[in-house]
Design an enzyme around this catalytic site. Structure first.
Site, PDB file in Angstrom:
ATOM      1  N   LEU A 107      -9.577 -29.038  25.733  1.00 47.03           N
ATOM      2  CA  LEU A 107      -9.357 -27.658  25.284  1.00 47.03           C
ATOM      3  C   LEU A 107     -10.012 -26.624  26.212  1.00 47.03           C
ATOM      4  O   LEU A 107     -10.470 -25.576  25.763  1.00 47.03           O
ATOM      5  CB  LEU A 107      -9.852 -27.485  23.837  1.00 47.03           C
ATOM      6  CG  LEU A 107      -9.036 -28.249  22.787  1.00 47.03           C
ATOM      7  CD1 LEU A 107      -9.628 -28.097  21.395  1.00 47.03           C
ATOM      8  CD2 LEU A 107      -7.574 -27.784  22.769  1.00 47.03           C
ATOM      9  N   GLY A 108     -10.072 -26.953  27.498  1.00 47.56           N
ATOM     10  CA  GLY A 108     -10.428 -25.894  28.449  1.00 47.56           C
ATOM     11  C   GLY A 108     -11.896 -25.774  28.798  1.00 47.56           C
ATOM     12  O   GLY A 108     -12.364 -24.658  29.055  1.00 47.56           O
ATOM     13  N   SER A 110     -13.394 -26.769  31.583  1.00 49.83           N
ATOM     14  CA  SER A 110     -13.578 -26.364  32.994  1.00 49.83           C
ATOM     15  C   SER A 110     -13.355 -24.867  33.162  1.00 49.83           C
ATOM     16  O   SER A 110     -14.141 -24.186  33.839  1.00 49.83           O
ATOM     17  CB  SER A 110     -12.594 -27.091  33.911  1.00 49.83           C
ATOM     18  OG  SER A 110     -12.740 -28.460  33.784  1.00 49.83           O
ATOM     19  N   ALA A 112     -13.589 -22.558  30.867  1.00 54.60           N
ATOM     20  CA  ALA A 112     -14.638 -21.804  30.161  1.00 54.60           C
ATOM     21  C   ALA A 112     -15.927 -21.775  31.002  1.00 54.60           C
ATOM     22  O   ALA A 112     -16.563 -20.721  31.138  1.00 54.60           O
ATOM     23  CB  ALA A 112     -14.900 -22.432  28.794  1.00 54.60           C
ATOM     24  N   ASP A 153      -5.462 -20.645  31.107  1.00 59.47           N
ATOM     25  CA  ASP A 153      -6.743 -21.021  30.502  1.00 59.47           C
ATOM     26  C   ASP A 153      -7.864 -20.071  30.922  1.00 59.47           C
ATOM     27  O   ASP A 153      -8.748 -19.743  30.123  1.00 59.47           O
ATOM     28  CB  ASP A 153      -7.085 -22.487  30.838  1.00 59.47           C
ATOM     29  CG  ASP A 153      -6.807 -22.849  32.290  1.00 59.47           C
ATOM     30  OD1 ASP A 153      -6.371 -21.974  33.071  1.00 59.47           O
ATOM     31  OD2 ASP A 153      -7.032 -24.015  32.660  1.00 59.47           O
TER      32      ASP A 153
HETATM   33  O1  PMV Z   1      -3.805 -29.831  30.021  1.00 59.97           O
HETATM   34  P1  PMV Z   1      -4.111 -28.470  29.595  1.00 59.97           P
HETATM   35  O2  PMV Z   1      -4.400 -28.361  28.166  1.00 59.97           O
HETATM   36  O3  PMV Z   1      -5.111 -27.777  30.439  1.00 59.97           O
HETATM   37  O4  PMV Z   1      -2.755 -27.598  29.707  1.00 59.97           O
HETATM   38  C1  PMV Z   1      -2.064 -27.450  30.871  1.00 59.97           C
HETATM   39  C2  PMV Z   1      -0.909 -26.521  30.648  1.00 59.97           C
HETATM   40  C3  PMV Z   1       0.096 -26.562  31.784  1.00 59.97           C
HETATM   41  O5  PMV Z   1       1.089 -25.574  31.505  1.00 59.97           O
HETATM   42  C4  PMV Z   1       0.787 -27.910  31.821  1.00 59.97           C
HETATM   43  C5  PMV Z   1      -0.554 -26.297  33.119  1.00 59.97           C
HETATM   44  C6  PMV Z   1      -0.939 -24.852  33.373  1.00 59.97           C
HETATM   45  O6  PMV Z   1      -1.839 -24.630  34.183  1.00 59.97           O
HETATM   46  O7  PMV Z   1      -0.347 -23.955  32.788  1.00 59.97           O
END
Ligand code: PMV
Length: 319
Positions: A107-108, A110, A112, A153
């Site tokens: 859930l992000g 890196s 954050a 993100d």
């Molecule tokens: O794997 P996650 O939860 O970080 O999601 C990546 C989302 C993508 O659209 C596949 C990649 C991006 O950077 O947008």
């Protein structure tokens, strides 16, 4: 000493297509990561990084070599410091301590940590960066490390809330969503995001006439989901989530495990359910207006771990 924190994120819809110039919707989740920074007065300019799970922590890297240590645990922090140092040379060494939840569930963490470290460093150097400048600094660092990604993100970690995002950060539009009635289920960890993004890029390259229309449909899902979210029309939002899940399945990023959680949630009364993020594992979420207990139980029975995380939380801040 300056301490900043930033939230993780949950992708609501539009993942993968967003890497190919379509929009997505993301919400910041209450999984906060912290970076504590201080200038050091040793004559040698050394960056000292203390991070959970970092072998040999704290590690010391000469400022001139920052960004080249090839340690994956510090790669994002190193990259953002290197970028900052190129723009605003650091007057001395710094010490950095990062902390946060031990398991990030995809859930992000890196993004954050990158945003929290960059924000604290800007504050330490008395630079007043706009959100846009901070975004480009951090997104550049992400690209330095992983070579790909849309930046959604980073936008969530900086701005918080729920965002309509597109154009690698050209459009970052906060959406007024007061309450998001979702239940998040963790399916287990996955292969890296970059592998899945590359898989989709290969599919696009090999089958453009099939895959481009899938992205176009995902774009329409996001545009209509935005309207549904703003009017709190959960029935429509749920249906759009289900359609998005089908489109992601078509891209080959769904897993049996994620499907089991999605179908379990739908069977227990969810208005819609889909995987969230790159796929291949990590999280799914279900729209739950009624039958919340039944939906939680169904996700758990199907082998998922329900995560109770507030959504739409505030973005990066000095703590
Ligand atoms: O794997 P996650 O939860 O970080 O999601 C990546 C989302 C993508 O659209 C596949 C990649 C991006 O950077 O947008």
């Amino acid at each position: 000493m300056i301490r900043a924190s930033a939230p993780g994120k949950l992708m609501l819809c539009g993942e993968h297509a967003v890497v190919h110039d379509r929009p997505c919707i993301v919400t910041a989740v209450d999984l906060r990561y912290t970076a504590e920074l201080a200038l050091t007065d040793a004559p040698a300019k050394i960056i000292r990084i203390d991070a959970p799970g970092l072998p040999g922590s704290p590690v010391e890297i000469p400022l001139d070599a920052i960004g080249t240590s090839a340690r994956k645990e510090t790669a994002f922090v190193e990259a953002v410091i290197a970028r900052m140092h190129r723009l605003h040379p650091l007057p001395s060494g710094i010490s950095i301590k990062t902390s946060g939840p031990a398991v990030s569930y995809g859930l992000g963490s890196s993004s954050a940590i990158t945003v929290a470290a960059a924000f604290a460093l800007a504050e330490l150097l008395e630079l007043s960066l706009t959100h846009n400048e901070l975004y480009h600094l951090c997104y550049g660092a992400v690209l330095d490390v992983q070579g790909t990604g849309s930046g959604f993100d980073i936008a969530a970690a900086i701005n918080g809330g729920t965002l309509y995002f597109s154009g690698r950060g050209r459009v970052i539009e906060p959406l007024t969503v007061t309450h998001l009635p979702i239940i998040i289920g963790f399916s287990g960890s996955k292969v890296g995001t970059v592998n899945l993004v590359n898989h989709v890029s290969t599919l696009l390259h090999d089958h453009p006439t099939v895959v481009e229309p899938l992205f176009d449909s995902m774009q329409m899902v996001v545009e209509q989901a935005k309207i549904a979210l703003l009017s709190a029309d959960w029935q429509i939002f749920g249906t759009l989530c289900d359609i998005n899940q089908g489109l992601l399945d078509a891209l080959g990023v769904n897993t049996l495990r994620l499907s089991e959680l999605v179908f379990a949630a739908r069977g227990a009364g969810a208005l819609g359910a889909k995987l969230s993020g790159a796929g291949g594992g990590d999280c799914m979420f279900a729209l739950a207006i009624d039958e919340q207990d039944a939906i939680r139980t169904a996700i758990e029975k199907a082998g998922g771990q329900v995560l109770d995380l507030a959504t739409g939380v505030s973005g990066v801040r000095i703590d």
